[in-house]
Motif scaffolding. Structure first.
Motif, short mmCIF file in Angstrom:
data_model
loop_
_atom_site.label_atom_id
_atom_site.label_comp_id
_atom_site.label_asym_id
_atom_site.label_seq_id
_atom_site.Cartn_x
_atom_site.Cartn_y
_atom_site.Cartn_z
N LEU A 115 2.01 5.90 -7.43
CA LEU A 115 1.08 6.86 -8.01
C LEU A 115 -0.20 6.98 -7.18
CD1 LEU A 115 1.39 6.33 -11.87
CD2 LEU A 115 1.68 8.48 -10.63
N ALA A 116 -0.67 5.85 -6.66
CA ALA A 116 -1.86 5.88 -5.83
C ALA A 116 -1.61 6.68 -4.54
CB ALA A 116 -2.30 4.47 -5.49
N ARG A 117 -0.41 6.51 -3.98
CA ARG A 117 -0.08 7.25 -2.76
C ARG A 117 0.10 8.74 -3.06
NH1 ARG A 117 1.91 3.80 1.38
NH2 ARG A 117 2.16 5.70 2.62
N TRP A 118 0.70 9.02 -4.19
CA TRP A 118 0.91 10.43 -4.57
C TRP A 118 -0.43 11.10 -4.84
CZ3 TRP A 118 4.26 12.29 -9.35
CH2 TRP A 118 4.56 13.65 -9.19
N THR A 149 4.79 18.28 -0.90
CA THR A 149 5.62 17.13 -1.20
C THR A 149 5.09 15.87 -0.54
OG1 THR A 149 7.61 18.52 -1.36
CG2 THR A 149 7.96 16.17 -0.98
N VAL A 150 5.07 14.78 -1.29
CA VAL A 150 4.83 13.45 -0.74
C VAL A 150 6.16 12.70 -0.78
CG1 VAL A 150 3.74 11.21 -1.17
CG2 VAL A 150 2.39 13.31 -1.31
N ALA A 151 6.59 12.21 0.39
CA ALA A 151 7.88 11.54 0.51
C ALA A 151 7.66 10.06 0.80
CB ALA A 151 8.69 12.19 1.64
N LEU A 152 8.21 9.21 -0.06
CA LEU A 152 8.05 7.77 0.07
C LEU A 152 9.42 7.11 0.09
CD1 LEU A 152 5.17 7.26 -2.54
CD2 LEU A 152 4.95 7.55 -0.06
N TRP A 153 9.59 6.17 1.01
CA TRP A 153 10.84 5.43 1.16
C TRP A 153 10.62 4.01 0.64
CZ3 TRP A 153 15.49 7.12 3.54
CH2 TRP A 153 16.45 6.13 3.73
N LEU A 154 11.33 3.67 -0.44
CA LEU A 154 11.20 2.32 -1.01
C LEU A 154 12.10 1.36 -0.24
CD1 LEU A 154 11.11 3.00 -4.86
CD2 LEU A 154 9.26 3.08 -3.19
N ASP A 155 11.56 0.18 0.06
CA ASP A 155 12.26 -0.83 0.83
C ASP A 155 12.49 -2.09 -0.01
OD1 ASP A 155 12.83 0.25 3.31
OD2 ASP A 155 10.88 -0.24 4.15
N ALA A 156 13.54 -2.81 0.31
CA ALA A 156 13.78 -4.14 -0.26
C ALA A 156 14.72 -4.86 0.70
CB ALA A 156 14.39 -4.06 -1.65
#
Length: 351
Positions: free
Chosen positions: A157-160, A95-102
C-alpha cells in the motif's frame, strides 16, 4: 482509476496479499474492484502465436479494467502470474506493478497445503526460482519472507500510494461470438465442477474452449453498478475472437437469465440450472468448509461455522423452490457424479 498489479511465482502470497488489501480499502470506503488475472485466461488450447496465453490475459485485463472504470471504480487490484520475460503491457490505466518474492523454502511451505504431487511441487519450485531470477527489470520487487500478510500488505500500500506509472494505451480486439453454456443453480449445486468437467473434456480433444467463473469476475466494493455479467460477456467475446467456439460459464444463481441476455445480445446461450437436495448440498458445503476442492480467492466457506453452513443450505433450498426462469433447462445432480451430470448436459447439447 488507477491499478495495482501484484505478480510473482506460485507461493509468494500474491492473491492472499491482494485480497487483504482489497478488504482494507473496501472498509475505508474506496470504490474498488478486484480480479485475479489467471481467471482471465482459461481458454485452451492457447491461441496461435500465444500458446502460454500471456497476450490473451493482458488483452482481457484491458477490457475488464475499462468496465470497472465505467462502473465507477477508483482503484482496481489485479493479482496473478505475468510473463517474467517481458515488460508489463499497457492496460489503459495508470499502473503500479510489484513483483512479490519468496525463497524456495518459504514457497515450499506455503504450497504444501495445496495437495500437489511431489513432482508437481518440485516443478513449480524449480520454474518459480528460474522466473524469479530472470524477471524483467521493470518489476519492482517486494520480499515476503518472514513477513506476515498484514506487513506485506502495508508495504504494498505504501508503494502504491507513493505514485503511479504512466498510463499506456489499452489494446483493442475484434471479437466474434461463439456459443455459451451458462451453468447456474443454488450454491454447491455443482456448477463450477460440472463446467470444469465439460471444459476439460473438450480441452483434451484439442477443441479450443473458454471457461469462466462468473463469481470471480464480479468482486467489487462500494460500487452500486453490477459488473459480473458484463465482464463475462467481454471475456467471452475475446475468447471467441481467439477461436473458441464454446465458452462455458459457471455463475451464481443471482445472475438472472434476463441479465445474461442483456449482456450477450444475439448470442447462442444455453441456460442449465443445477439442483441438489438438502442432504447433498449440506455434504458438499461441509467438504468445502474442510478445504475440499479447488481453492479460489474470496471463498467464505473455508473454515466456516455450523451456522454459516446451515444458512447456505437454507438459502439453497429456497432457491431450489423458485420456478425455472425463462430458457432454463433443469438438471438434478443429487445421486450423480460430476462426470454423469456433465455427460447429461453434453448429450442435451448433441440432441
Amino acid at each position: 482509476m488507477d491499478l495495482l498489479r501484484l505478480a510473482g511465482v506460485p507461493g509468494v502470497g500474491k492473491s492472499t496479499v491482494a485480497w487483504a488489501i482489497a478488504q482494507q480499502l473496501a472498509a475505508d470506503g474506496v470504490r474498488l474492484g478486484y480480479v485475479d488475472i489467471d481467471q482471465l485466461g482459461m481458454c485452451y488450447p492457447g491461441p496461435d502465436g500465444d500458446t502460454d496465453r500471456w497476450q490473451l490475459k493482458e488483452t482481457a485485463l484491458a477490457l475488464i479494467a475499462a468496465r470497472f472504470a465505467v462502473a465507477g471504480a477508483e482503484r482496481l487490484i489485479v493479482s496473478g502470474v505475468a510473463d517474467p520475460a517481458e515488460a508489463l503491457s499497457g492496460n489503459g490505466h495508470p499502473t503500479v506493478a510489484l513483483w512479490l518474492d519468496a525463497d524456495e523454502a518459504t514457497r515450499r511451505e506455503r504450497l504444501a497445503p495445496r495437495g500437489w504431487t511431489s513432482a508437481q511441487l518440485e516443478n513449480a519450485l524449480a520454474v518459480g526460482s528460474r522466473e524469479t531470477r530472470d524477471a524483467y527489470a521493470s518489476w519492482a520487487r517486494i520480499p515476503t519472507d518472514g513477513h506476515s500478510v498484514e506487513e506485506t500488505a502495508a508495504t504494498v500500500l505504501a508503494r502504491w500510494g507513493a505514485g503511479v506509472a504512466e498510463a499506456a494505451p489499452a489494446r483493442t480486439v475484434e471479437a466474434a461470438s461463439g456459443r455459451v453454456i451458462w451453468l447456474t443453480g443454488p450454491r454447491c449445486a455443482g456448477a463450477s465442477m460440472v463446467g470444469w468437467e465439460i471444459a476439460s473434456a473438450r480441452w483434451e480433444k484439442g477443441e479450443r474452449t473458454g471457461f469462466i467463473d462468473a463469481a470471480q469476475l464480479g468482486f467489487r466494493w462500494n460500487i452500486d453498478h453490477e459488473v459480473g455479467a458484463g465482464n463475462v460477456a467481454a471475456l467471452h467475446r475475446l475468447f471467441s475472437g481467439a477461436g473458441a467456439r464454446t465458452t462455458i460459464v459457471a455463475a451464481p444463481f443471482e445472475i438472472a437469465p434476463s441479465d445474461v441476455r442483456a449482456a450477450f445480445p444475439g448470442a447462442d446461450v444455453l441456460f442449465v440450472r443445477l439442483h441438489a437436495d438438502a442432504s447433498t448440498t449440506r455434504d458438499r458445503v461441509r467438504r468445502r468448509v474442510g478445504g475440499d476442492g479447488p481453492r479460489v480467492i474470496g471463498d467464505d466457506l473455508i473454515g466456516a461455522s455450523r451456522e454459516v453452513v446451515e444458512g447456505v443450505v437454507a438459502t439453497a433450498m429456497r432457491q431450489r423452490q423458485e420456478p425455472l426462469r425463462e430458457g432454463e433447462v433443469l438438471v438434478e445432480t443429487t445421486g450423480s457424479t460430476v462426470a454423469e451430470v456433465a455427460a447429461l448436459i453434453v448429450a442435451h447439447l448433441a440432441g
